[in-house]
Enzyme design. Structure first.
Site, PDB file in Angstrom:
ATOM      1  N   SER A  41       0.775  -1.308  -0.300  1.00  0.00           N
ATOM      2  CA  SER A  41       0.175   0.048  -0.014  1.00  0.00           C
ATOM      3  C   SER A  41       0.915   1.316  -0.091  1.00  0.00           C
ATOM      4  O   SER A  41       1.963   1.276   0.459  1.00  0.00           O
ATOM      5  CB  SER A  41      -1.137  -0.021   1.128  1.00  0.00           C
ATOM      6  OG  SER A  41      -1.059  -1.202   1.807  1.00  0.00           O
ATOM      7  N   THR A  44       3.688   4.938  -3.680  1.00  0.00           N
ATOM      8  CA  THR A  44       4.860   4.650  -4.353  1.00  0.00           C
ATOM      9  C   THR A  44       4.449   3.076  -5.269  1.00  0.00           C
ATOM     10  O   THR A  44       4.766   2.822  -6.301  1.00  0.00           O
ATOM     11  CB  THR A  44       6.271   4.130  -3.939  1.00  0.00           C
ATOM     12  OG1 THR A  44       6.400   5.340  -3.174  1.00  0.00           O
ATOM     13  CG2 THR A  44       7.368   3.950  -4.767  1.00  0.00           C
ATOM     14  N   ASP A  97       6.341  -3.117  -1.162  1.00  0.00           N
ATOM     15  CA  ASP A  97       5.345  -2.241  -0.257  1.00  0.00           C
ATOM     16  C   ASP A  97       6.211  -0.933   0.059  1.00  0.00           C
ATOM     17  O   ASP A  97       7.388  -1.004   0.077  1.00  0.00           O
ATOM     18  CB  ASP A  97       5.115  -3.015   1.068  1.00  0.00           C
ATOM     19  CG  ASP A  97       3.982  -2.314   1.866  1.00  0.00           C
ATOM     20  OD1 ASP A  97       3.133  -1.587   1.393  1.00  0.00           O
ATOM     21  OD2 ASP A  97       3.497  -3.171   2.829  1.00  0.00           O
ATOM     22  N   LYS A 110       5.354   1.345   9.670  1.00  0.00           N
ATOM     23  CA  LYS A 110       4.402   1.254   8.543  1.00  0.00           C
ATOM     24  C   LYS A 110       3.027   1.389   9.090  1.00  0.00           C
ATOM     25  O   LYS A 110       2.860   1.235  10.573  1.00  0.00           O
ATOM     26  CB  LYS A 110       4.559  -0.059   7.650  1.00  0.00           C
ATOM     27  CG  LYS A 110       5.608  -0.030   6.948  1.00  0.00           C
ATOM     28  CD  LYS A 110       5.829  -1.393   6.157  1.00  0.00           C
ATOM     29  CE  LYS A 110       4.734  -1.866   5.290  1.00  0.00           C
ATOM     30  NZ  LYS A 110       4.309  -0.767   4.622  1.00  0.00           N
ATOM     31  N   GLU A 119      -0.269  -5.944   5.876  1.00  0.00           N
ATOM     32  CA  GLU A 119       1.036  -5.644   5.384  1.00  0.00           C
ATOM     33  C   GLU A 119       2.119  -6.732   5.979  1.00  0.00           C
ATOM     34  O   GLU A 119       2.942  -7.064   5.533  1.00  0.00           O
ATOM     35  CB  GLU A 119       1.347  -4.206   5.417  1.00  0.00           C
ATOM     36  CG  GLU A 119       0.652  -3.147   4.353  1.00  0.00           C
ATOM     37  CD  GLU A 119       1.150  -1.791   4.804  1.00  0.00           C
ATOM     38  OE1 GLU A 119       0.859  -0.973   3.819  1.00  0.00           O
ATOM     39  OE2 GLU A 119       1.617  -1.419   5.894  1.00  0.00           O
TER      40      GLU A 119
HETATM   41  O1  LIG Z   1      -0.450   1.754   5.995  1.00  0.00           O
HETATM   42  C1  LIG Z   1       0.103   2.101   4.883  1.00  0.00           C
HETATM   43  C2  LIG Z   1       1.426   1.750   4.427  1.00  0.00           C
HETATM   44  O2  LIG Z   1       2.103   1.289   5.669  1.00  0.00           O
HETATM   45  C3  LIG Z   1       2.189   2.521   3.510  1.00  0.00           C
HETATM   46  O3  LIG Z   1       2.962   1.536   2.781  1.00  0.00           O
HETATM   47  C4  LIG Z   1       2.806   3.757   3.991  1.00  0.00           C
HETATM   48  O4  LIG Z   1       1.875   4.504   4.775  1.00  0.00           O
HETATM   49  C5  LIG Z   1       3.602   4.549   3.023  1.00  0.00           C
HETATM   50  O5  LIG Z   1       2.599   5.038   2.227  1.00  0.00           O
HETATM   51  P1  LIG Z   1       2.841   6.534   1.341  1.00  0.00           P
HETATM   52  O6  LIG Z   1       3.930   5.965   0.219  1.00  0.00           O
HETATM   53  O7  LIG Z   1       1.665   6.764   0.757  1.00  0.00           O
HETATM   54  O8  LIG Z   1       3.611   7.456   2.277  1.00  0.00           O
END
Ligand SMILES: O=C[C@H](O)[C@H](O)[C@H](O)COP(=O)(O)O
Length: 266
Positions: A41, A44, A97, A110, A119
């Protein structure tokens, strides 16, 4: 034989860097024999799926993709990839991830998007767990240096108040995560609440110990500290280069990656 350059939407700054990091990670870690693939999630991850799609329909027809939440499920389905779940595929070839912060040992915070329960299951079920993110997540200090809102803790809804008391006793300053366009708390894909608990640097410096302490609190379902999970992390830098860190401590800086080249699948 050289193939024609890919026609890609033009991106700049950090978005371009995230795409380069995601492409480099897929090229290095998603090979022809990798059939069960975890899709994480975050912002990226869409570039990860974009690169996997570029590996070709024939190869992807024989693969099954497992999501870590609603966002990745949508990504898998909307790209015409075959959706599966970890209950049927408990051994995953590779999971890629995002992360909120990654320390030099590749331990990570995370759960900024409240997806950390699924995750972590997909990270631990994977033979290879790879992180992709931008340079703001690449920390040279202890976890909590750049991600200051705290350790995300998923807790059973009816137990949240008791868990918050327990987290305070452990030394944290817990806050129940509230919805942004919703009155009331964030509810995870699994129907639970999320508590963000900042801890002092002395405790964050020992993430395994802290993880174990939080995990033992009754009512806690999962903790957004990923310790000894990741094999490699790919960070897109603001100047368009990539930093690659591997679990053996190697760091490659200023790596250039040409996103217009079609993938060569190992
Ligand atoms: O719960 C969400 C996840 O751990 C995401 O991988 C993390 O928050 C990174 O998200 P972003 O790339 O949108 O900052």
């Amino acid at each position: 034989m050289s193939s024609a350059p890919l026609q890609l939407a033009s991106l700049s700054g950090v978005e371009a860097a995230k795409r380069a990091a995601a492409y480099a990670a897929v090229d290095a870690h998603v090979g022809r024999n990798d059939r069960i693939i975890g899709i994480g999630s975050g912002s990226t991850v869409p570039y990860v799926v974009e690169r996997i799609v570029q590996q070709g329909k024939d190869l992807n027809a024989s693969r099954i993709f497992l999501p870590t939440g609603f966002q990745s499920k949508e990504l898998i389905v909307s790209n015409g990839l075959q959706l599966g779940d970890v209950d049927c595929h408990p051994i995953i070839d590779v999971t890629i991830d995002g992360a909120d912060e990654v320390d030099p040992a590749l331990n990570a915070i995370k759960g900024g998007g409240a997806c950390h329960l699924r995750e972590k299951v997909l990270a631990e079920a994977a033979k290879n767990f790879i992180v992709v993110a931008d340079y703001r997540k690449n920390s040279n200090g202890v976890l909590g240096t750049s991600w200051t809102q705290g350790v995300p803790v998923e807790a059973a809804e009816f137990a949240y108040s008791k868990v918050m008391r327990d987290l305070t006793k452990l030394g944290g300053k817990p806050v129940l995560r509230m919805g942004k366009a919703k009155a009331g708390p964030v509810v995870t894909d699994n129907g639970n609440f999320v508590i963000d608990a900042p801890f002092p640097p002395e405790q964050m410096a020992k993430p395994k110990e802290l993880l174990q302490q939080i995990k033992l609190l009754t009512g806690v379902i999962e903790v957004g500290l990923f310790v000894d999970c990741a094999k490699a992390a790919y960070f897109g830098n603001n100047d368009g280069t990539i930093t690659i860190k591997t679990v053996d401590g190697k760091v490659q800086e200023n790596v250039t990656f040409d996103v217009s080249k079609a993938p060569v699948v190992a």
